[in-house]
Scaffold this active site. Structure first.
Site, PDB file in Angstrom:
ATOM      1  N   TYR A  35      -9.447  -5.440   3.216  1.00 44.52           N
ATOM      2  CA  TYR A  35      -9.169  -4.278   3.568  1.00 44.52           C
ATOM      3  C   TYR A  35      -8.967  -2.959   3.167  1.00 44.52           C
ATOM      4  O   TYR A  35      -8.656  -2.410   2.745  1.00 44.52           O
ATOM      5  CB  TYR A  35      -6.955  -4.672   4.167  1.00 44.52           C
ATOM      6  N   ARG A  67      -8.406  -7.187  13.720  1.00 49.41           N
ATOM      7  CA  ARG A  67      -6.896  -6.494  14.592  1.00 49.41           C
ATOM      8  C   ARG A  67      -8.643  -5.310  15.517  1.00 49.41           C
ATOM      9  O   ARG A  67      -8.407  -4.723  14.451  1.00 49.41           O
ATOM     10  CB  ARG A  67      -5.837  -6.148  14.137  1.00 49.41           C
ATOM     11  N   ASP A 117     -10.322   0.295   1.652  1.00 49.62           N
ATOM     12  CA  ASP A 117     -10.830   2.350   2.188  1.00 49.62           C
ATOM     13  C   ASP A 117     -11.683   2.999   1.724  1.00 49.62           C
ATOM     14  O   ASP A 117     -12.489   1.872   1.220  1.00 49.62           O
ATOM     15  CB  ASP A 117      -9.686   3.079   1.349  1.00 49.62           C
ATOM     16  N   ARG A 129       0.011   5.762  16.134  1.00 43.54           N
ATOM     17  CA  ARG A 129       0.538   7.079  16.085  1.00 43.54           C
ATOM     18  C   ARG A 129      -0.305   7.748  16.852  1.00 43.54           C
ATOM     19  O   ARG A 129      -1.686   7.735  18.010  1.00 43.54           O
ATOM     20  CB  ARG A 129      -0.129   6.970  14.559  1.00 43.54           C
ATOM     21  N   ARG A 184       9.371   6.380  -3.581  1.00 42.87           N
ATOM     22  CA  ARG A 184       9.960   7.839  -4.520  1.00 42.87           C
ATOM     23  C   ARG A 184      10.510   8.170  -4.813  1.00 42.87           C
ATOM     24  O   ARG A 184      11.462   7.869  -3.327  1.00 42.87           O
ATOM     25  CB  ARG A 184       8.760   8.526  -4.139  1.00 42.87           C
ATOM     26  N   GLU A 217      -3.113   6.261  19.535  1.00 43.52           N
ATOM     27  CA  GLU A 217      -4.164   4.488  18.911  1.00 43.52           C
ATOM     28  C   GLU A 217      -3.088   3.799  18.770  1.00 43.52           C
ATOM     29  O   GLU A 217      -1.886   2.802  18.830  1.00 43.52           O
ATOM     30  CB  GLU A 217      -3.582   4.865  17.485  1.00 43.52           C
ATOM     31  N   ARG A 252       0.684  -1.198  -0.039  1.00 46.93           N
ATOM     32  CA  ARG A 252       0.155  -0.104  -0.021  1.00 46.93           C
ATOM     33  C   ARG A 252       1.092   1.166  -0.006  1.00 46.93           C
ATOM     34  O   ARG A 252       0.329   2.373  -0.575  1.00 46.93           O
ATOM     35  CB  ARG A 252      -0.925  -0.231   1.662  1.00 46.93           C
TER      36      ARG A 252
HETATM   37  P1  FAD Z   1     -17.982   0.320   9.246  1.00 47.99           P
HETATM   38  O1  FAD Z   1     -17.398   1.239   8.708  1.00 47.99           O
HETATM   39  O2  FAD Z   1     -17.085  -0.694   9.921  1.00 47.99           O
HETATM   40  O3  FAD Z   1     -19.616   0.226   9.564  1.00 47.99           O
HETATM   41  C1  FAD Z   1     -20.257  -1.824   9.939  1.00 47.99           C
HETATM   42  C2  FAD Z   1     -21.523  -0.159  10.698  1.00 47.99           C
HETATM   43  O4  FAD Z   1     -22.281  -1.543  10.828  1.00 47.99           O
HETATM   44  C3  FAD Z   1     -21.340  -0.563  12.179  1.00 47.99           C
HETATM   45  O5  FAD Z   1     -21.763   1.664  11.868  1.00 47.99           O
HETATM   46  C4  FAD Z   1     -21.317  -1.239  13.144  1.00 47.99           C
HETATM   47  O6  FAD Z   1     -21.918  -1.113  14.105  1.00 47.99           O
HETATM   48  C5  FAD Z   1     -22.471  -1.972  11.984  1.00 47.99           C
HETATM   49  N1  FAD Z   1     -23.093  -3.038  13.209  1.00 47.99           N
HETATM   50  C6  FAD Z   1     -21.492  -4.028  12.518  1.00 47.99           C
HETATM   51  N2  FAD Z   1     -22.231  -5.936  13.197  1.00 47.99           N
HETATM   52  C7  FAD Z   1     -23.745  -4.931  13.463  1.00 47.99           C
HETATM   53  C8  FAD Z   1     -25.162  -5.668  14.447  1.00 47.99           C
HETATM   54  N3  FAD Z   1     -24.904  -7.136  14.464  1.00 47.99           N
HETATM   55  N4  FAD Z   1     -26.317  -5.081  14.310  1.00 47.99           N
HETATM   56  C9  FAD Z   1     -25.956  -3.778  13.377  1.00 47.99           C
HETATM   57  N5  FAD Z   1     -25.190  -3.164  13.275  1.00 47.99           N
HETATM   58  C10 FAD Z   1     -24.089  -3.262  13.393  1.00 47.99           C
HETATM   59  N6  FAD Z   1     -10.321   4.695   5.210  1.00 47.99           N
HETATM   60  C11 FAD Z   1      -9.414   6.164   3.946  1.00 47.99           C
HETATM   61  O7  FAD Z   1     -10.040   6.019   2.845  1.00 47.99           O
HETATM   62  N7  FAD Z   1      -9.049   6.878   4.482  1.00 47.99           N
HETATM   63  C12 FAD Z   1      -8.579   6.607   5.466  1.00 47.99           C
HETATM   64  O8  FAD Z   1      -7.017   7.003   6.078  1.00 47.99           O
HETATM   65  C13 FAD Z   1      -8.794   5.751   6.162  1.00 47.99           C
HETATM   66  N8  FAD Z   1      -8.008   5.406   7.762  1.00 47.99           N
HETATM   67  C14 FAD Z   1      -8.604   4.768   8.252  1.00 47.99           C
HETATM   68  C15 FAD Z   1      -7.834   4.910   9.750  1.00 47.99           C
HETATM   69  C16 FAD Z   1      -8.566   3.685  10.686  1.00 47.99           C
HETATM   70  C17 FAD Z   1      -7.744   3.480  12.152  1.00 47.99           C
HETATM   71  C18 FAD Z   1      -9.788   2.748  10.203  1.00 47.99           C
HETATM   72  C19 FAD Z   1      -9.869   1.921  11.699  1.00 47.99           C
HETATM   73  C20 FAD Z   1     -10.232   2.704   9.177  1.00 47.99           C
HETATM   74  C21 FAD Z   1     -10.037   3.901   8.132  1.00 47.99           C
HETATM   75  N9  FAD Z   1     -10.363   3.728   6.520  1.00 47.99           N
HETATM   76  C22 FAD Z   1      -9.411   4.469   6.194  1.00 47.99           C
HETATM   77  C23 FAD Z   1     -11.345   2.037   6.503  1.00 47.99           C
HETATM   78  C24 FAD Z   1     -12.557   2.840   6.590  1.00 47.99           C
HETATM   79  O9  FAD Z   1     -13.020   3.487   7.759  1.00 47.99           O
HETATM   80  C25 FAD Z   1     -13.627   2.315   5.264  1.00 47.99           C
HETATM   81  O10 FAD Z   1     -13.324   2.166   4.384  1.00 47.99           O
HETATM   82  C26 FAD Z   1     -15.068   2.372   5.988  1.00 47.99           C
HETATM   83  O11 FAD Z   1     -15.125   3.074   7.207  1.00 47.99           O
HETATM   84  C27 FAD Z   1     -15.648   1.031   5.672  1.00 47.99           C
HETATM   85  O12 FAD Z   1     -17.176   0.969   5.969  1.00 47.99           O
HETATM   86  P2  FAD Z   1     -18.410  -0.170   6.117  1.00 47.99           P
HETATM   87  O13 FAD Z   1     -19.657   0.172   5.536  1.00 47.99           O
HETATM   88  O14 FAD Z   1     -17.752  -1.069   5.360  1.00 47.99           O
HETATM   89  O15 FAD Z   1     -17.550  -0.189   7.650  1.00 47.99           O
HETATM   90  N1  UDP Z   2       3.763   1.022   7.417  1.00 44.36           N
HETATM   91  C1  UDP Z   2       4.703   0.792   7.970  1.00 44.36           C
HETATM   92  N2  UDP Z   2       5.621   2.288   9.019  1.00 44.36           N
HETATM   93  C2  UDP Z   2       4.601   3.495   9.015  1.00 44.36           C
HETATM   94  C3  UDP Z   2       3.572   3.133   8.145  1.00 44.36           C
HETATM   95  C4  UDP Z   2       3.287   2.043   7.563  1.00 44.36           C
HETATM   96  O1  UDP Z   2       5.465  -0.236   8.457  1.00 44.36           O
HETATM   97  O2  UDP Z   2       4.707   4.369   9.758  1.00 44.36           O
HETATM   98  C5  UDP Z   2       3.390  -0.161   6.829  1.00 44.36           C
HETATM   99  C6  UDP Z   2       2.837  -0.923   7.898  1.00 44.36           C
HETATM  100  O3  UDP Z   2       2.984  -2.179   7.721  1.00 44.36           O
HETATM  101  C7  UDP Z   2       0.989  -1.142   7.870  1.00 44.36           C
HETATM  102  C8  UDP Z   2       1.207  -0.972   6.555  1.00 44.36           C
HETATM  103  O4  UDP Z   2       2.585   0.017   6.240  1.00 44.36           O
HETATM  104  O5  UDP Z   2       0.143  -1.669   8.473  1.00 44.36           O
HETATM  105  C9  UDP Z   2       0.110   0.153   6.052  1.00 44.36           C
HETATM  106  O6  UDP Z   2       0.009   1.517   6.024  1.00 44.36           O
HETATM  107  P1  UDP Z   2      -1.291   3.033   6.049  1.00 44.36           P
HETATM  108  O7  UDP Z   2      -0.497   3.367   6.974  1.00 44.36           O
HETATM  109  O8  UDP Z   2      -1.608   2.803   5.544  1.00 44.36           O
HETATM  110  O9  UDP Z   2      -2.563   2.159   7.549  1.00 44.36           O
HETATM  111  P2  UDP Z   2      -3.808   2.288   8.171  1.00 44.36           P
HETATM  112  O10 UDP Z   2      -3.998   3.541   7.601  1.00 44.36           O
HETATM  113  O11 UDP Z   2      -5.027   1.477   7.286  1.00 44.36           O
HETATM  114  O12 UDP Z   2      -3.957   1.904   9.429  1.00 44.36           O
END
Ligand code: FAD
Ligand code: UDP
Length: 356
Positions: free
Chosen positions: A336, A237, A338, A268, A164, A288, A160
């Site tokens: 996984y 996780r 976005d 982070r 560069r 986090e 991912r």
């Molecule tokens: P979710 O957002 O998990 O929605 C699922 C919903 O279903 C939840 O509200 C949950 O409560 C509900 N649910 C589950 N089980 C039940 C049940 N039994 N009954 C009723 N409701 C239920 N993406 C990016 O593009 N850029 C980023 O920078 C980025 N950063 C991230 C950082 C973190 C720490 C995390 C965890 C994710 C990140 N993502 C990022 C990914 C992004 O959050 C997801 O792609 C997106 O939110 C997924 O949407 P979803 O609807 O699949 O899941």
């Molecule tokens: N990663 C790393 N060091 C960093 C940032 C990211 O090794 O400082 C690696 C790590 O393996 C991580 C992956 O790159 O699981 C993807 O990182 P990203 O920031 O895209 O993860 P997310 O934002 O989805 O948590």
């Protein structure tokens, strides 16, 4: 089911033609994209969310619901007090080795890179950037984040990240990137406007009832839980956040700093004000901490190694035998993903459903 990005996108599009009901077990809409306004600072409650995509259609679709602030994600890495630029680029190579040209950086990496056949994340990382970067910026962070050794993780995770040989700290390669001014929750409010939403409602508590009232059910929770773990438990996780509201103007002067050593228990620190409006007198930061998924906390990341992928394949096949259910999103399809990928998946699901 689920008011996260997959469920809300489907509900918005489908409600143009059908009656929809959205339920969510959480007390708010938006799933993991949820943001909360605290004295003008939009808190990314479930970690930093930066929207990025190269797909014009998806970018235009999401821009219907908010104005996006131009934002370039460029986290800083802190390895035992040494600071480095991310993703791996000429700034990082210069900070590490003092090199000034792409040729010098390439030669340095070439002299220490892994050259064998790649079978896991460690080998992939060492072949991309060599050992110095692997040990300072990748190994500790990755093993904390996933709770597994880099040798046990799939190479795809680290692919991912861009590498560069230019002076460019942009974490993403995508054409479009930004953060909605005013946070993400407003997008969900607009997506779900006029649709019945029941919060704090667990699907499994009234599953028979929902089946009796709906022609189709979109399920966005963990697919293994849906099938009562028939083929075993998929691994996820989880994360915990330690939040502090500070009476100072700035804590780290930057939205995201990664802690890449293996001793600091968090991966982070996020300083939310830098995602949006930067003029507040106070600041709010979140540390986090990755942790095991126990079944009682939230499953944030699917751990898509070979064993889990094989187990998921069986659940997917089982899901395909149902004509009532559609599984989608990060947990429903164990990907996984976005945000832009989730929107893409939801829009194509809706297209298929409307054709039926
Ligand atoms: P979710 O957002 O998990 O929605 C699922 C919903 O279903 C939840 O509200 C949950 O409560 C509900 N649910 C589950 N089980 C039940 C049940 N039994 N009954 C009723 N409701 C239920 N993406 C990016 O593009 N850029 C980023 O920078 C980025 N950063 C991230 C950082 C973190 C720490 C995390 C965890 C994710 C990140 N993502 C990022 C990914 C992004 O959050 C997801 O792609 C997106 O939110 C997924 O949407 P979803 O609807 O699949 O899941
Ligand atoms: N990663 C790393 N060091 C960093 C940032 C990211 O090794 O400082 C690696 C790590 O393996 C991580 C992956 O790159 O699981 C993807 O990182 P990203 O920031 O895209 O993860 P997310 O934002 O989805 O948590």
């Amino acid at each position: 089911m689920g008011s996260g990005l997959f469920g809300a996108t489907c509900a918005y599009e489908l409600s143009k033609k059908f009656k929809c009901l959205v339920i969510d077990k959480r007390s708010h809409i938006g799933g993991n994209c949820y943001t909360e306004n605290l004295d003008g600072i939009h808190i990314h409650r479930y970690g930093a969310h930066i929207f990025h995509t190269s797909d014009k259609e998806i970018w235009e679709w999401v821009n219907q619901f908010a104005e996006f602030r131009q934002f370039v994600n460029s986290p800083i890495a802190n390895f035992n007090g040494e600071l480095y630029s991310l993703p791996f680029n000429m700034w990082t190579f210069h900070q590490l080795w003092g090199v000034k040209t792409p040729e010098e950086a390439k030669a340095k990496i070439e002299s220490q890179k892994f050259k064998g056949t790649i079978t896991n994340l460690e080998e992939q990382a060492r072949s991309m950037v060599g050992d110095d970067i692997y040990f300072k910026l990748i190994k500790g962070y990755t093993e904390k984040q996933w709770g597994k050794k880099c040798t046990e993780l799939p190479a795809s995770i680290i692919k991912r990240l861009p590498v560069r040989f230019t002076w460019d700290n942009n974490y993403f390669n995508d054409k479009y990137q930004g953060i909605p001014i005013g946070g993400y929750t407003q997008i969900f409010e607009k997506l779900l406007n006029g649709i019945e939403v029941q919060l704090e409602t667990d699907f499994f508590e009234k599953r028979d009832y929902y089946e009796s009232i709906a022609n189709k059910i979109i399920y966005t929770g963990p697919i293994d839980e849906f099938f009562d773990f028939e083929y075993g438990k998929l691994e996820y996780r989880s994360l915990k956040w330690e939040n502090t509201y500070m009476h100072t103007e700035s804590f780290q002067g930057h939205p995201v700093v990664n802690y890449t050593d293996d001793e600091t228990p968090y991966t982070r620190i996020i300083e939310h004000k830098y995602f949006d409006n930067q003029n507040q007198k106070r600041t709010y930061v979140s540390k986090e901490f990755p942790c095991d998924y126990t079944g009682d906390n939230e499953p944030y990341y699917p751990i898509r190694d070979e064993v889990n992928s094989e187990m998921y394949r069986k659940y997917k096949e089982l899901g395909e035998t149902s004509s009532k259910y559609i599984f989608g999103g990060r947990l429903g399809t164990y990907m996984y993903y976005d945000m832009h990928q989730v929107i893409g998946q939801a829009l194509s699901t809706v297209k298929k459903l409307i054709q039926i």
